[in-house]
Write a protein that holds these residues in place. Structure first.
Motif, mmCIF file in Angstrom:
data_model
loop_
_atom_site.group_PDB
_atom_site.id
_atom_site.type_symbol
_atom_site.label_atom_id
_atom_site.label_comp_id
_atom_site.label_asym_id
_atom_site.label_seq_id
_atom_site.Cartn_x
_atom_site.Cartn_y
_atom_site.Cartn_z
ATOM 1 N N PRO A 68 0.784 -1.247 0.024
ATOM 2 C CA PRO A 68 0.123 -0.037 -0.160
ATOM 3 C C PRO A 68 0.750 1.289 -0.088
ATOM 4 N N THR A 69 0.424 2.150 -0.636
ATOM 5 C CA THR A 69 1.023 3.713 -0.967
ATOM 6 C C THR A 69 1.036 4.227 0.489
ATOM 7 N N ASN A 70 1.800 5.339 0.904
ATOM 8 C CA ASN A 70 1.437 6.081 2.047
ATOM 9 C C ASN A 70 0.438 6.950 1.865
ATOM 10 N N SER A 71 -0.556 7.006 2.827
ATOM 11 C CA SER A 71 -1.766 7.795 2.646
ATOM 12 C C SER A 71 -1.876 8.391 3.902
ATOM 13 N N GLY A 72 -2.208 9.866 3.931
ATOM 14 C CA GLY A 72 -2.583 10.561 5.087
ATOM 15 C C GLY A 72 -1.629 10.338 6.092
ATOM 16 N N SER A 73 -2.073 9.908 7.343
ATOM 17 C CA SER A 73 -1.100 9.389 8.641
ATOM 18 C C SER A 73 -0.528 8.116 8.572
ATOM 19 N N TYR A 74 -1.156 7.422 7.522
ATOM 20 C CA TYR A 74 -0.524 5.817 7.414
ATOM 21 C C TYR A 74 0.694 5.815 6.464
#
Length: 173
Positions: A68-74
C-alpha cells in the motif's frame, strides 16, 4: 540466590520462546478458525485453486512496489526483505499498528493448502483468518499477502489487504 537463578533461567527461556514465535513466518501457523465476517461484494479475480508453481522464489525487493502507498497519517516502513519475502510495518501517526507482508510460496506449496478449503474471498482471492490477529489471502495461486495486528479489527485488516496492488502482484512471474 539459587531461587533467583531459577527464576532468571525461566524468564530467559520464556523470552526466547516469545521472540522465536514472534519472528516465525506467517505461513507457519495453521488457521485457528473458519468463522468469518461478511466481506463486501467484489468481482472475483482469482477463484481457481490451481497448484502453486514450483521454482525459484521472486527476490523480495520485487514485492515492494505492490505494498500500500503512504496515505494521510498511514505509512509503510519496510522492515525485512529476503528472497521470496518482504515485510513492512504499517504505521499510523508514527506508531506501529500492523505488520504487512508478501510471501512467495513457490518453494512451499504445502503452505497454500489452507486456502484450498476456504469459502471466503477478499478482493476475489481466497482468504483465511489465522487466530484473531492475522488475515491473509492467496494471490495468483502463489503469493500470500498478510496483515497481522492486535489493534486492527478483522474488517480493518481485510480493508488493508485490498490496498495492496493485488492485480499487479498476480501478474508477477
Amino acid at each position: 540466590m539459587l531461587r533467583a537463578s531459577k527464576i532468571l533461567a525461566a524468564l530467559s527461556v520464556s523470552l526466547l520462546l516469545m521472540v522465536t514465535t514472534a519472528c516465525a513466518a506467517p505461513t507457519a501457523a495453521p488457521p485457528a478458525s473458519t468463522k468469518t465476517a461478511p466481506v463486501t461484494s467484489v468481482t472475483p479475480k482469482d477463484t481457481t485453486s490451481a497448484p502453486i508453481p514450483a521454482g525459484k522464489p521472486v527476490a523480495g525487493g520485487q514485492f515492494n512496489k505492490f505494498f500500500p502507498t503512504n496515505s494521510g497519517s498511514y505509512k509503510s516502513v519496510f522492515a525485512q526483505e529476503k528472497t521470496g519475502f518482504a515485510q513492512a510495518k504499517l504505521q499510523n501517526a508514527g506508531k506501529d499498528v500492523a505488520v504487512i507482508s508478501i510471501s512467495d510460496l513457490a518453494n512451499n506449496p504445502t503452505a497454500a493448502k489452507k486456502y484450498q478449503a476456504s469459502t471466503k474471498k477478499v478482493a476475489g482471492y481466497p482468504a483465511v483468518e489465522v487466530g484473531k490477529t492475522q488475515s491473509a489471502i492467496l494471490v495468483g495461486s502463489r503469493y500470500q499477502v498478510t496483515v497481522q495486528s492486535t489493534t486492527l479489527t478483522q474488517g480493518d485488516r481485510e480493508a488493508w489487504l485490498q490496498k495492496f496492488n493485488l492485480s499487479g502482484l498476480a501478474q508477477l512471474k
